[in-house]
Design a protein around this motif. Sequence first.
Motif, PDB file in Angstrom:
ATOM      1  N   LEU A 141      23.439   0.838 -58.871  1.00  0.00           N
ATOM      2  CA  LEU A 141      22.934   0.262 -57.622  1.00  0.00           C
ATOM      3  C   LEU A 141      22.980   1.280 -56.498  1.00  0.00           C
ATOM      4  N   CYS A 142      21.828   1.481 -55.836  1.00  0.00           N
ATOM      5  CA  CYS A 142      21.732   2.357 -54.663  1.00  0.00           C
ATOM      6  C   CYS A 142      21.116   1.584 -53.504  1.00  0.00           C
ATOM      7  N   SER A 143      21.534   1.947 -52.293  1.00  0.00           N
ATOM      8  CA  SER A 143      21.012   1.293 -51.096  1.00  0.00           C
ATOM      9  C   SER A 143      20.631   2.350 -50.063  1.00  0.00           C
ATOM     10  N   LEU A 144      19.617   2.026 -49.252  1.00  0.00           N
ATOM     11  CA  LEU A 144      19.256   2.889 -48.122  1.00  0.00           C
ATOM     12  C   LEU A 144      19.953   2.434 -46.846  1.00  0.00           C
ATOM     13  N   GLN A 457      23.325 -21.882 -61.984  1.00  0.00           N
ATOM     14  CA  GLN A 457      22.158 -22.140 -62.831  1.00  0.00           C
ATOM     15  C   GLN A 457      20.959 -21.278 -62.450  1.00  0.00           C
ATOM     16  N   HIS A 458      20.854 -20.926 -61.181  1.00  0.00           N
ATOM     17  CA  HIS A 458      19.713 -20.117 -60.740  1.00  0.00           C
ATOM     18  C   HIS A 458      19.813 -18.695 -61.285  1.00  0.00           C
ATOM     19  N   VAL A 459      18.713 -18.201 -61.815  1.00  0.00           N
ATOM     20  CA  VAL A 459      18.639 -16.819 -62.304  1.00  0.00           C
ATOM     21  C   VAL A 459      17.644 -16.076 -61.423  1.00  0.00           C
ATOM     22  N   PRO A 460      18.028 -14.915 -60.846  1.00  0.00           N
ATOM     23  CA  PRO A 460      17.092 -14.166 -60.001  1.00  0.00           C
ATOM     24  C   PRO A 460      15.793 -13.852 -60.730  1.00  0.00           C
ATOM     25  N   LEU A 461      14.701 -13.818 -59.991  1.00  0.00           N
ATOM     26  CA  LEU A 461      13.391 -13.514 -60.551  1.00  0.00           C
ATOM     27  C   LEU A 461      13.383 -12.150 -61.240  1.00  0.00           C
ATOM     28  N   LEU A 462      14.261 -11.255 -60.807  1.00  0.00           N
ATOM     29  CA  LEU A 462      14.335  -9.920 -61.396  1.00  0.00           C
ATOM     30  C   LEU A 462      14.532  -9.971 -62.909  1.00  0.00           C
ATOM     31  N   GLN A 463      15.239 -10.989 -63.390  1.00  0.00           N
ATOM     32  CA  GLN A 463      15.464 -11.123 -64.834  1.00  0.00           C
ATOM     33  C   GLN A 463      14.140 -11.232 -65.586  1.00  0.00           C
ATOM     34  N   ALA A 464      13.253 -12.114 -65.110  1.00  0.00           N
ATOM     35  CA  ALA A 464      11.956 -12.298 -65.769  1.00  0.00           C
ATOM     36  C   ALA A 464      11.106 -11.041 -65.653  1.00  0.00           C
ATOM     37  N   PHE A 504      23.956  -8.643 -54.455  1.00  0.00           N
ATOM     38  CA  PHE A 504      24.923  -8.353 -55.511  1.00  0.00           C
ATOM     39  C   PHE A 504      24.722  -9.272 -56.717  1.00  0.00           C
ATOM     40  N   ALA A 505      24.026 -10.382 -56.531  1.00  0.00           N
ATOM     41  CA  ALA A 505      23.668 -11.219 -57.688  1.00  0.00           C
ATOM     42  C   ALA A 505      22.720 -10.448 -58.599  1.00  0.00           C
ATOM     43  N   GLU A 506      21.761  -9.734 -58.009  1.00  0.00           N
ATOM     44  CA  GLU A 506      20.835  -8.924 -58.798  1.00  0.00           C
ATOM     45  C   GLU A 506      21.529  -7.694 -59.365  1.00  0.00           C
ATOM     46  N   SER A 507      22.486  -7.157 -58.627  1.00  0.00           N
ATOM     47  CA  SER A 507      23.281  -6.032 -59.144  1.00  0.00           C
ATOM     48  C   SER A 507      24.071  -6.462 -60.374  1.00  0.00           C
ATOM     49  N   ALA A 508      24.651  -7.679 -60.334  1.00  0.00           N
ATOM     50  CA  ALA A 508      25.389  -8.201 -61.492  1.00  0.00           C
ATOM     51  C   ALA A 508      24.462  -8.399 -62.677  1.00  0.00           C
ATOM     52  N   LEU A 509      23.239  -8.855 -62.405  1.00  0.00           N
ATOM     53  CA  LEU A 509      22.252  -9.022 -63.475  1.00  0.00           C
ATOM     54  C   LEU A 509      21.937  -7.674 -64.135  1.00  0.00           C
ATOM     55  N   ASN A 514      22.515  -3.698 -68.501  1.00  0.00           N
ATOM     56  CA  ASN A 514      22.976  -2.407 -69.006  1.00  0.00           C
ATOM     57  C   ASN A 514      24.050  -2.550 -70.078  1.00  0.00           C
ATOM     58  N   ASP A 515      24.819  -3.650 -70.022  1.00  0.00           N
ATOM     59  CA  ASP A 515      25.808  -3.901 -71.078  1.00  0.00           C
ATOM     60  C   ASP A 515      25.125  -4.094 -72.434  1.00  0.00           C
ATOM     61  N   LYS A 516      23.913  -4.668 -72.407  1.00  0.00           N
ATOM     62  CA  LYS A 516      23.169  -4.831 -73.663  1.00  0.00           C
ATOM     63  C   LYS A 516      22.873  -3.478 -74.290  1.00  0.00           C
ATOM     64  N   ARG A 517      22.678  -2.487 -73.436  1.00  0.00           N
ATOM     65  CA  ARG A 517      22.353  -1.140 -73.916  1.00  0.00           C
ATOM     66  C   ARG A 517      23.476  -0.589 -74.804  1.00  0.00           C
TER      67      ARG A 517
END
Length: 548
Positions: A141-144, A457-464, A504-509, A514-517
């Motif tokens: 995770l990087c931020s500007l 229950q909500h999953v960020p759109l980033l997952q899809a 940070f919800a998307e960072s956790a996702l 990456n754990d799958k890797r």
Amino acid sequence: FQIMVDVLDTVRLYIKEMVHLAGPQMKIMLMDKETTSIVSCAYGQNEMMQKEVFIFDRIDNGVQREPIKYLKCIVFVRPTPDNLHLLQEELRNPRYAQYYIYFSNIISKADLKMLAEADEHETVRDVQEFFIDSIALSPSLCSLSIPRPYDHSAISMSVQSHRRSAEALIALLLSLKKRPVIKYQTSSEDAAKLALKVGEVIRREAQLFEETSLDTLLLVVDRFEDPITPLLNQWTYEAMVHELLTFKQHFVTVEGTKYVLNERDDDFYARNMCSNFGEIGANCKELITEYQHKANTHKNVESIADMKQFVDEYPQFKKMSGSVSKHVAIIGELSRLVGAHNLLEVSELEQSMVVDGDQGRALERLKTLLANPKTTQLDATRLIMLYALRFQGSYMTDPLALAAKIRSTETTEALKTLIKYAGAGRRKGDLFGSGNPMEITKRFIKGLKGVENVYTQHVPLLQAQLEAATRGRLPEGLWAAAGENALNARIDHIIVFMVGGATFAESALVRQWNDKRRSQPGFPSVTLLATHVHNTTSFIEQISAMRQ
């Protein structure tokens, strides 16, 4: 092969190389505002002092520095016009014995020539580009750190934010040695402009990208396609600290005491940063039990051998003592706030609105919570915004009336701006899965798994988006390519740039991805770069700043 791309390790490696190139002897490090954050998130002050860097200063703070002629000076700055001007002035009147100048991004030959002409005393020993132009908050995770990237009174990025984002992306690609296929979200003009700009720079600076891998996909996405995630209460350790406490670049403040939360130096935090609130409490209790056991063991120091063992283990024991007191204080404060602000009930309503979509039931429960004295202004605002996004249409009078009911003109205005920014008329994706039978089925099955999942229950759109990208099935109407449109190899890495900020919800996702890797070699790793890392407060402030 490299298990995954670790941006934090890359930053640490580059900074270590800068110090190494300057050689032995006491050193000062001159930085600007942005590079100060980059360095401080990668290295602690004590670590830098062990490398003989004893003084840290800003080249842009306007304070007159005293000359110390026996020091070497490492300069690490962004190659901006202001910094280059300050550096020219520094070299014309050098305060230190030698200068080692390192830029965080590409510098032009014309600017290098100006610096050479300013170096009248021939104090410069080295000049290089180290491509680290964003703040690495974690390995992925990087931020500007641009909390308000939009033009005032406009729903589009400012020229400065657009340029800064493009520069950060180019630096990230060069540091990771990647030349990606670029795809962007077609519903976002900002994403399109940024993707095309990055593609243009890659073509123009072809020489810099000669020795880069062709196995990467760059996705440029926009926050407005998923305005839900930053409005929800969070229930993992890292995200809760960011949501409920003062948390900035690894520092958290609890009742006036500042603590460092850094996964590099804190084993408990590293293990639990993505754990849910219930797990954190149980794991903290185990930590306390382990500490008490060690403390009782150290009480029985009866022989020389016992004393030697105690001395050997004392640093670890002291570190564990500090870790226990820190996490007990933080978790205790989180628990207090959850109870004081009735967050369990607030979060349950959030999730039921987003996942179930029962409008009548949601409206009644929303009115009840707004009348509850425990419900804060922030939680009232977030609930009204979630209701408006979920049930937008002919029912917009409801949330506007509710905003008026809590007597908040700011909430009313921010709500109107939110709909312009991220309402159904602007979003092109199916955020709530209402048009996809498969999504509806998945949500139903997930809802049957038990009460313990009611708040997550909500999953960020980033997952899809990541799933579609990995399968090569990004919908053509929603995505377009900038520049080259074919990978020369399979996708081994995905870089996501999120205009308008991530959470940070998307960072956790991304961490879970990456754990799958690790268990599935060949599965692509992911790096997330964003204009900012938001909690609900900063996201609403970003929305409010766009009022027309």
